[in-house]
Design a protein around this motif. Structure first.
Motif, PDB file in Angstrom:
ATOM      1  N   ASP A  40     -15.984  29.693 -19.793  1.00  0.00           N
ATOM      2  CA  ASP A  40     -17.060  29.347 -18.863  1.00  0.00           C
ATOM      3  C   ASP A  40     -17.587  27.929 -19.071  1.00  0.00           C
ATOM      4  O   ASP A  40     -18.579  27.541 -18.483  1.00  0.00           O
ATOM      5  N   GLY A  41     -16.917  27.139 -19.920  1.00  0.00           N
ATOM      6  CA  GLY A  41     -17.349  25.762 -20.168  1.00  0.00           C
ATOM      7  C   GLY A  41     -18.255  25.622 -21.374  1.00  0.00           C
ATOM      8  O   GLY A  41     -18.697  24.521 -21.694  1.00  0.00           O
ATOM      9  N   SER A  42     -18.566  26.711 -22.046  1.00  0.00           N
ATOM     10  CA  SER A  42     -19.406  26.642 -23.247  1.00  0.00           C
ATOM     11  C   SER A  42     -18.758  25.720 -24.273  1.00  0.00           C
ATOM     12  O   SER A  42     -17.531  25.630 -24.358  1.00  0.00           O
ATOM     13  N   PHE A  43     -19.600  25.017 -25.025  1.00  0.00           N
ATOM     14  CA  PHE A  43     -19.089  24.122 -26.045  1.00  0.00           C
ATOM     15  C   PHE A  43     -20.075  24.011 -27.197  1.00  0.00           C
ATOM     16  O   PHE A  43     -21.223  24.457 -27.099  1.00  0.00           O
ATOM     17  N   ALA A  60     -24.626  23.136 -32.647  1.00  0.00           N
ATOM     18  CA  ALA A  60     -25.540  23.353 -31.536  1.00  0.00           C
ATOM     19  C   ALA A  60     -24.672  23.953 -30.432  1.00  0.00           C
ATOM     20  O   ALA A  60     -23.643  23.376 -30.068  1.00  0.00           O
ATOM     21  N   ASN A  61     -25.053  25.115 -29.940  1.00  0.00           N
ATOM     22  CA  ASN A  61     -24.270  25.841 -28.941  1.00  0.00           C
ATOM     23  C   ASN A  61     -24.808  25.583 -27.536  1.00  0.00           C
ATOM     24  O   ASN A  61     -26.001  25.708 -27.296  1.00  0.00           O
ATOM     25  N   PHE A  62     -23.909  25.245 -26.639  1.00  0.00           N
ATOM     26  CA  PHE A  62     -24.240  25.100 -25.225  1.00  0.00           C
ATOM     27  C   PHE A  62     -23.502  26.221 -24.508  1.00  0.00           C
ATOM     28  O   PHE A  62     -22.275  26.169 -24.356  1.00  0.00           O
ATOM     29  N   ASN A  63     -24.235  27.250 -24.105  1.00  0.00           N
ATOM     30  CA  ASN A  63     -23.638  28.457 -23.522  1.00  0.00           C
ATOM     31  C   ASN A  63     -23.678  28.418 -22.002  1.00  0.00           C
ATOM     32  O   ASN A  63     -24.755  28.368 -21.398  1.00  0.00           O
ATOM     33  N   GLY A  64     -22.500  28.480 -21.397  1.00  0.00           N
ATOM     34  CA  GLY A  64     -22.385  28.420 -19.944  1.00  0.00           C
ATOM     35  C   GLY A  64     -23.093  29.551 -19.239  1.00  0.00           C
ATOM     36  O   GLY A  64     -23.672  29.360 -18.172  1.00  0.00           O
ATOM     37  N   GLY A 101     -29.799  29.553 -40.793  1.00  0.00           N
ATOM     38  CA  GLY A 101     -28.378  29.863 -40.707  1.00  0.00           C
ATOM     39  C   GLY A 101     -27.987  30.591 -39.433  1.00  0.00           C
ATOM     40  O   GLY A 101     -26.834  30.950 -39.255  1.00  0.00           O
ATOM     41  N   GLY A 102     -28.943  30.804 -38.533  1.00  0.00           N
ATOM     42  CA  GLY A 102     -28.657  31.507 -37.280  1.00  0.00           C
ATOM     43  C   GLY A 102     -28.082  30.580 -36.236  1.00  0.00           C
ATOM     44  O   GLY A 102     -27.998  29.369 -36.420  1.00  0.00           O
ATOM     45  N   ALA A 103     -27.688  31.160 -35.130  1.00  0.00           N
ATOM     46  CA  ALA A 103     -27.133  30.387 -34.020  1.00  0.00           C
ATOM     47  C   ALA A 103     -28.218  29.486 -33.431  1.00  0.00           C
ATOM     48  O   ALA A 103     -29.354  29.911 -33.252  1.00  0.00           O
ATOM     49  N   CYS A 104     -27.870  28.251 -33.156  1.00  0.00           N
ATOM     50  CA  CYS A 104     -28.795  27.284 -32.564  1.00  0.00           C
ATOM     51  C   CYS A 104     -28.344  26.993 -31.139  1.00  0.00           C
ATOM     52  O   CYS A 104     -27.445  26.179 -30.906  1.00  0.00           O
ATOM     53  N   ASP A 105     -28.936  27.702 -30.191  1.00  0.00           N
ATOM     54  CA  ASP A 105     -28.570  27.573 -28.788  1.00  0.00           C
ATOM     55  C   ASP A 105     -29.449  26.544 -28.099  1.00  0.00           C
ATOM     56  O   ASP A 105     -30.678  26.619 -28.182  1.00  0.00           O
ATOM     57  N   ALA A 106     -28.823  25.604 -27.409  1.00  0.00           N
ATOM     58  CA  ALA A 106     -29.555  24.610 -26.641  1.00  0.00           C
ATOM     59  C   ALA A 106     -30.167  25.283 -25.411  1.00  0.00           C
ATOM     60  O   ALA A 106     -29.549  26.155 -24.805  1.00  0.00           O
TER      61      ALA A 106
END
Length: 116
Positions: A40-43, A60-64, A101-106
């Motif tokens: 889905d384009g996530s990066f 840093a997570n960019f989730n589509g 230590g957790g996920a860092c979602d933008a």
């Protein structure tokens, strides 16, 4: 004197409770890596500095699925620009959401570029 002590104690308690319930903040650095992570384009993005060191895998997570196609394209362009030019990139993350230590979602105002 008693009133001053009471006021100072109240201020200290309020300050600590605000810090404990902090929300999203900007994290800034030069991009070291950009990698596509889903169809889905996530990066993901990593920085050359330590700003993301307490994020899972230092990503840093960019989730589509949560940001949408247009925001993903623009954020990806900014990340590639930072990677190739060395200009600082800012990312909005709520590190407290998933703990150390957790996920860092933008999210929110996802990203920006900043002159060095």
């Amino acid at each position: 004197m008693k009133n001053i002590l009471l006021i100072l104690t109240t201020i200290a308690i309020i300050t600590m409770s605000i810090a404990a319930h902090s929300s999203a903040s900007w994290y800034v650095g030069k991009v070291a890596r950009v990698a596509l992570s889903a169809a889905d384009g996530s990066f993901i993005v990593t920085f050359k500095n330590a700003a993301l060191d307490d994020c899972q895998f230092k990503y840093a997570n960019f989730n589509g699925s949560s940001l949408g196609e247009q925001r993903m394209k623009h954020a990806y362009s900014m990340a590639i620009t930072s990677l190739t030019t060395g200009v600082d990139m800012g990312i909005v993350i709520d590190k407290a959401k998933n703990g150390p230590g957790g996920a860092c979602d933008a999210y929110g105002m996802t990203a920006d570029l900043r002159a060095n």
